[in-house]
Design a protein around this motif. Sequence first.
Motif, PDB file in Angstrom:
ATOM      1  N   GLU A   1       1.210  -3.161 -10.607  1.00 52.16           N
ATOM      2  CA  GLU A   1       0.010  -3.990 -10.509  1.00 52.16           C
ATOM      3  C   GLU A   1       0.036  -4.847  -9.239  1.00 52.16           C
ATOM      4  N   ALA A   2       1.199  -5.415  -8.925  1.00 51.08           N
ATOM      5  CA  ALA A   2       1.330  -6.238  -7.720  1.00 51.08           C
ATOM      6  C   ALA A   2       1.118  -5.396  -6.462  1.00 51.08           C
ATOM      7  N   ALA A   3       1.640  -4.180  -6.455  1.00 52.13           N
ATOM      8  CA  ALA A   3       1.443  -3.287  -5.311  1.00 52.13           C
ATOM      9  C   ALA A   3      -0.031  -2.926  -5.151  1.00 52.13           C
ATOM     10  N   THR A   4      -0.698  -2.646  -6.248  1.00 49.54           N
ATOM     11  CA  THR A   4      -2.129  -2.321  -6.210  1.00 49.54           C
ATOM     12  C   THR A   4      -2.930  -3.505  -5.670  1.00 49.54           C
ATOM     13  N   LYS A   5      -2.586  -4.698  -6.113  1.00 47.68           N
ATOM     14  CA  LYS A   5      -3.259  -5.913  -5.636  1.00 47.68           C
ATOM     15  C   LYS A   5      -3.025  -6.102  -4.141  1.00 47.68           C
ATOM     16  N   ASP A   6      -1.788  -5.852  -3.691  1.00 52.94           N
ATOM     17  CA  ASP A   6      -1.443  -5.961  -2.270  1.00 52.94           C
ATOM     18  C   ASP A   6      -2.293  -4.995  -1.432  1.00 52.94           C
ATOM     19  N   VAL A   7      -2.463  -3.786  -1.929  1.00 60.02           N
ATOM     20  CA  VAL A   7      -3.259  -2.781  -1.223  1.00 60.02           C
ATOM     21  C   VAL A   7      -4.722  -3.212  -1.164  1.00 60.02           C
ATOM     22  N   GLU A   8      -5.255  -3.644  -2.290  1.00 51.89           N
ATOM     23  CA  GLU A   8      -6.681  -4.009  -2.364  1.00 51.89           C
ATOM     24  C   GLU A   8      -7.001  -5.286  -1.591  1.00 51.89           C
ATOM     25  N   GLN A   9      -6.173  -6.309  -1.743  1.00 45.15           N
ATOM     26  CA  GLN A   9      -6.487  -7.607  -1.134  1.00 45.15           C
ATOM     27  C   GLN A   9      -6.046  -7.711   0.323  1.00 45.15           C
ATOM     28  N   ASN A  10      -4.920  -7.105   0.660  1.00 45.24           N
ATOM     29  CA  ASN A  10      -4.350  -7.264   2.000  1.00 45.24           C
ATOM     30  C   ASN A  10      -4.453  -6.014   2.856  1.00 45.24           C
ATOM     31  N   LYS A  11      -5.056  -4.973   2.283  1.00 45.36           N
ATOM     32  CA  LYS A  11      -5.207  -3.695   2.999  1.00 45.36           C
ATOM     33  C   LYS A  11      -3.849  -3.133   3.444  1.00 45.36           C
ATOM     34  N   THR A  12      -2.827  -3.384   2.623  1.00 48.57           N
ATOM     35  CA  THR A  12      -1.483  -2.873   2.892  1.00 48.57           C
ATOM     36  C   THR A  12      -1.449  -1.377   2.636  1.00 48.57           C
ATOM     37  N   ASP A  13      -0.679  -0.662   3.454  1.00 45.62           N
ATOM     38  CA  ASP A  13      -0.460   0.762   3.229  1.00 45.62           C
ATOM     39  C   ASP A  13       0.155   0.939   1.832  1.00 45.62           C
ATOM     40  N   PRO A  14      -0.362   1.860   1.014  1.00 50.08           N
ATOM     41  CA  PRO A  14       0.152   2.017  -0.361  1.00 50.08           C
ATOM     42  C   PRO A  14       1.648   2.300  -0.440  1.00 50.08           C
ATOM     43  N   ASP A  15       2.171   3.141   0.443  1.00 48.25           N
ATOM     44  CA  ASP A  15       3.608   3.433   0.396  1.00 48.25           C
ATOM     45  C   ASP A  15       4.435   2.194   0.712  1.00 48.25           C
ATOM     46  N   ARG A  16       4.011   1.414   1.693  1.00 45.88           N
ATOM     47  CA  ARG A  16       4.736   0.188   2.036  1.00 45.88           C
ATOM     48  C   ARG A  16       4.641  -0.829   0.893  1.00 45.88           C
ATOM     49  N   ALA A  17       3.488  -0.905   0.259  1.00 42.45           N
ATOM     50  CA  ALA A  17       3.323  -1.837  -0.869  1.00 42.45           C
ATOM     51  C   ALA A  17       4.295  -1.497  -1.994  1.00 42.45           C
ATOM     52  N   LEU A  18       4.507  -0.217  -2.238  1.00 46.15           N
ATOM     53  CA  LEU A  18       5.451   0.196  -3.282  1.00 46.15           C
ATOM     54  C   LEU A  18       6.890  -0.059  -2.858  1.00 46.15           C
TER      55      LEU A  18
ATOM     56  N   LYS B   1       8.576  -5.919   9.691  1.00 44.31           N
ATOM     57  CA  LYS B   1       9.236  -5.347  10.875  1.00 44.31           C
ATOM     58  C   LYS B   1      10.054  -4.106  10.509  1.00 44.31           C
ATOM     59  N   PHE B   2      10.845  -4.199   9.428  1.00 46.30           N
ATOM     60  CA  PHE B   2      11.722  -3.100   9.027  1.00 46.30           C
ATOM     61  C   PHE B   2      10.939  -1.857   8.612  1.00 46.30           C
ATOM     62  N   LEU B   3       9.812  -2.057   7.936  1.00 42.05           N
ATOM     63  CA  LEU B   3       9.034  -0.933   7.426  1.00 42.05           C
ATOM     64  C   LEU B   3       7.956  -0.463   8.401  1.00 42.05           C
ATOM     65  N   ALA B   4       7.932  -1.011   9.610  1.00 42.35           N
ATOM     66  CA  ALA B   4       6.913  -0.606  10.592  1.00 42.35           C
ATOM     67  C   ALA B   4       7.019   0.884  10.963  1.00 42.35           C
ATOM     68  N   PRO B   5       8.227   1.414  11.223  1.00 43.47           N
ATOM     69  CA  PRO B   5       8.297   2.854  11.525  1.00 43.47           C
ATOM     70  C   PRO B   5       8.027   3.688  10.264  1.00 43.47           C
ATOM     71  N   PRO B   6       7.040   4.557  10.309  1.00 46.56           N
ATOM     72  CA  PRO B   6       6.723   5.375   9.125  1.00 46.56           C
ATOM     73  C   PRO B   6       7.912   6.198   8.626  1.00 46.56           C
ATOM     74  N   VAL B   7       8.821   6.590   9.522  1.00 44.64           N
ATOM     75  CA  VAL B   7       9.953   7.422   9.089  1.00 44.64           C
ATOM     76  C   VAL B   7      10.885   6.662   8.147  1.00 44.64           C
ATOM     77  N   ILE B   8      10.969   5.334   8.304  1.00 47.99           N
ATOM     78  CA  ILE B   8      11.795   4.545   7.387  1.00 47.99           C
ATOM     79  C   ILE B   8      11.141   4.511   6.005  1.00 47.99           C
ATOM     80  N   VAL B   9       9.832   4.322   5.974  1.00 46.18           N
ATOM     81  CA  VAL B   9       9.102   4.312   4.705  1.00 46.18           C
ATOM     82  C   VAL B   9       9.251   5.667   4.007  1.00 46.18           C
ATOM     83  N   LEU B  10       9.114   6.748   4.761  1.00 41.29           N
ATOM     84  CA  LEU B  10       9.253   8.091   4.174  1.00 41.29           C
ATOM     85  C   LEU B  10      10.663   8.322   3.622  1.00 41.29           C
TER      86      LEU B  10
END
Length: 116
Positions: free
Chosen positions: A49-66, A90-99
Amino acid sequence: MTAKFDFSAVDSPYRCRWPVSVNWPLDGGKVEIRKFDAILQLMTDEDLEAATKDVEQNKTDPDRALVKRYLVGLPDHPDQPELTEAFLKKFLAPPVIVLGLKAAYQEFAGGVAAKN
Protein backbone atom coordinates in the motif's frame (compact mmCIF):
# COMPACT_ATOMS: atom_id res chain seq x y z
CA MET A 1 17.81 -29.13 2.12
CA THR A 2 14.81 -29.69 4.35
CA ALA A 3 13.99 -28.57 7.86
CA LYS A 4 10.96 -28.58 10.10
CA PHE A 5 8.82 -25.47 9.56
CA ASP A 6 9.06 -22.86 12.31
CA PHE A 7 5.51 -21.55 12.69
CA SER A 8 6.70 -18.68 14.93
CA ALA A 9 8.43 -17.22 11.87
CA VAL A 10 5.11 -15.84 10.62
CA ASP A 11 4.85 -13.56 13.66
CA SER A 12 7.65 -11.23 12.55
CA PRO A 13 8.94 -9.82 9.27
CA TYR A 14 11.16 -12.38 7.58
CA ARG A 15 14.59 -11.07 6.65
CA CYS A 16 17.52 -12.70 4.98
CA ARG A 17 20.95 -11.81 3.61
CA TRP A 18 20.70 -12.47 -0.13
CA PRO A 19 23.16 -12.19 -3.03
CA VAL A 20 22.47 -9.60 -5.74
CA SER A 21 23.98 -9.64 -9.25
CA VAL A 22 24.06 -6.46 -11.31
CA ASN A 23 24.86 -6.56 -15.04
CA TRP A 24 26.93 -3.37 -15.18
CA PRO A 25 27.24 -1.98 -18.74
CA LEU A 26 30.69 -1.40 -20.21
CA ASP A 27 31.94 0.23 -23.38
CA GLY A 28 31.60 -1.82 -26.54
CA GLY A 29 28.28 -3.40 -25.59
CA LYS A 30 29.75 -5.59 -22.84
CA VAL A 31 28.60 -6.12 -19.30
CA GLU A 32 30.42 -6.97 -16.11
CA ILE A 33 28.57 -8.90 -13.42
CA ARG A 34 29.00 -7.04 -10.15
CA LYS A 35 27.82 -8.71 -6.95
CA PHE A 36 26.91 -7.59 -3.46
CA ASP A 37 24.75 -8.88 -0.61
CA ALA A 38 21.59 -7.16 0.54
CA ILE A 39 19.33 -7.70 3.51
CA LEU A 40 15.87 -8.29 2.07
CA GLN A 41 12.58 -8.46 3.94
CA LEU A 42 9.32 -10.00 2.76
CA MET A 43 6.83 -7.26 2.01
CA THR A 44 3.54 -6.98 3.85
CA ASP A 45 0.22 -5.66 2.56
CA GLU A 46 1.09 -2.37 4.28
CA ASP A 47 4.36 -2.20 2.33
CA LEU A 48 2.49 -2.71 -0.93
CA GLU A 49 0.00 0.00 0.00
CA ALA A 50 2.84 2.41 0.85
CA ALA A 51 4.56 1.65 -2.46
CA THR A 52 1.32 2.24 -4.37
CA LYS A 53 0.85 5.56 -2.56
CA ASP A 54 4.46 6.53 -3.37
CA VAL A 55 3.84 5.81 -7.06
CA GLU A 56 0.53 7.70 -7.18
CA GLN A 57 1.48 10.73 -5.08
CA ASN A 58 5.17 11.16 -5.91
CA LYS A 59 5.24 9.68 -9.41
CA THR A 60 7.92 7.25 -8.23
CA ASP A 61 8.93 4.45 -10.58
CA PRO A 62 6.98 1.34 -9.41
CA ASP A 63 10.05 -0.90 -9.22
CA ARG A 64 11.97 1.66 -7.15
CA ALA A 65 8.95 2.15 -4.87
CA LEU A 66 8.92 -1.59 -4.16
CA VAL A 67 12.70 -1.88 -3.70
CA LYS A 68 12.52 0.85 -1.04
CA ARG A 69 10.13 -1.41 0.91
CA TYR A 70 12.04 -4.72 0.78
CA LEU A 71 15.67 -3.54 0.84
CA VAL A 72 16.54 -3.14 4.52
CA GLY A 73 20.33 -3.33 4.56
CA LEU A 74 23.56 -3.36 2.57
CA PRO A 75 26.03 -5.38 4.65
CA ASP A 76 28.77 -5.26 1.97
CA HIS A 77 28.78 -1.44 1.78
CA PRO A 78 31.96 -0.15 3.45
CA ASP A 79 30.12 2.70 5.19
CA GLN A 80 27.05 0.71 6.34
CA PRO A 81 24.79 3.62 5.31
CA GLU A 82 21.38 4.28 6.73
CA LEU A 83 18.87 3.68 3.93
CA THR A 84 17.50 7.21 3.89
CA GLU A 85 15.38 8.59 1.08
CA ALA A 86 18.37 10.63 -0.15
CA PHE A 87 20.73 7.61 -0.13
CA LEU A 88 18.20 5.38 -1.89
CA LYS A 89 17.50 8.01 -4.55
CA LYS A 90 21.21 8.05 -5.46
CA PHE A 91 21.82 4.29 -5.02
CA LEU A 92 18.77 3.26 -7.05
CA ALA A 93 19.33 5.79 -9.86
CA PRO A 94 21.01 3.25 -12.21
CA PRO A 95 18.25 1.00 -13.58
CA VAL A 96 20.63 -2.00 -13.56
CA ILE A 97 20.82 -1.86 -9.75
CA VAL A 98 17.02 -1.84 -9.48
CA LEU A 99 16.81 -4.78 -11.90
CA GLY A 100 19.42 -6.75 -9.91
CA LEU A 101 17.58 -6.14 -6.63
CA LYS A 102 14.25 -7.01 -8.22
CA ALA A 103 15.61 -10.35 -9.48
CA ALA A 104 17.13 -11.12 -6.08
CA TYR A 105 13.84 -10.33 -4.30
CA GLN A 106 11.90 -12.57 -6.67
CA GLU A 107 14.25 -15.46 -5.84
CA PHE A 108 14.11 -14.70 -2.11
CA ALA A 109 10.32 -14.26 -1.90
CA GLY A 110 9.62 -17.19 -4.20
CA GLY A 111 11.80 -19.62 -2.27
CA VAL A 112 14.14 -20.13 -5.20
CA ALA A 113 17.80 -20.77 -4.46
CA ALA A 114 20.02 -17.86 -5.47
CA LYS A 115 21.69 -18.19 -8.85
CA ASN A 116 24.83 -16.30 -7.76
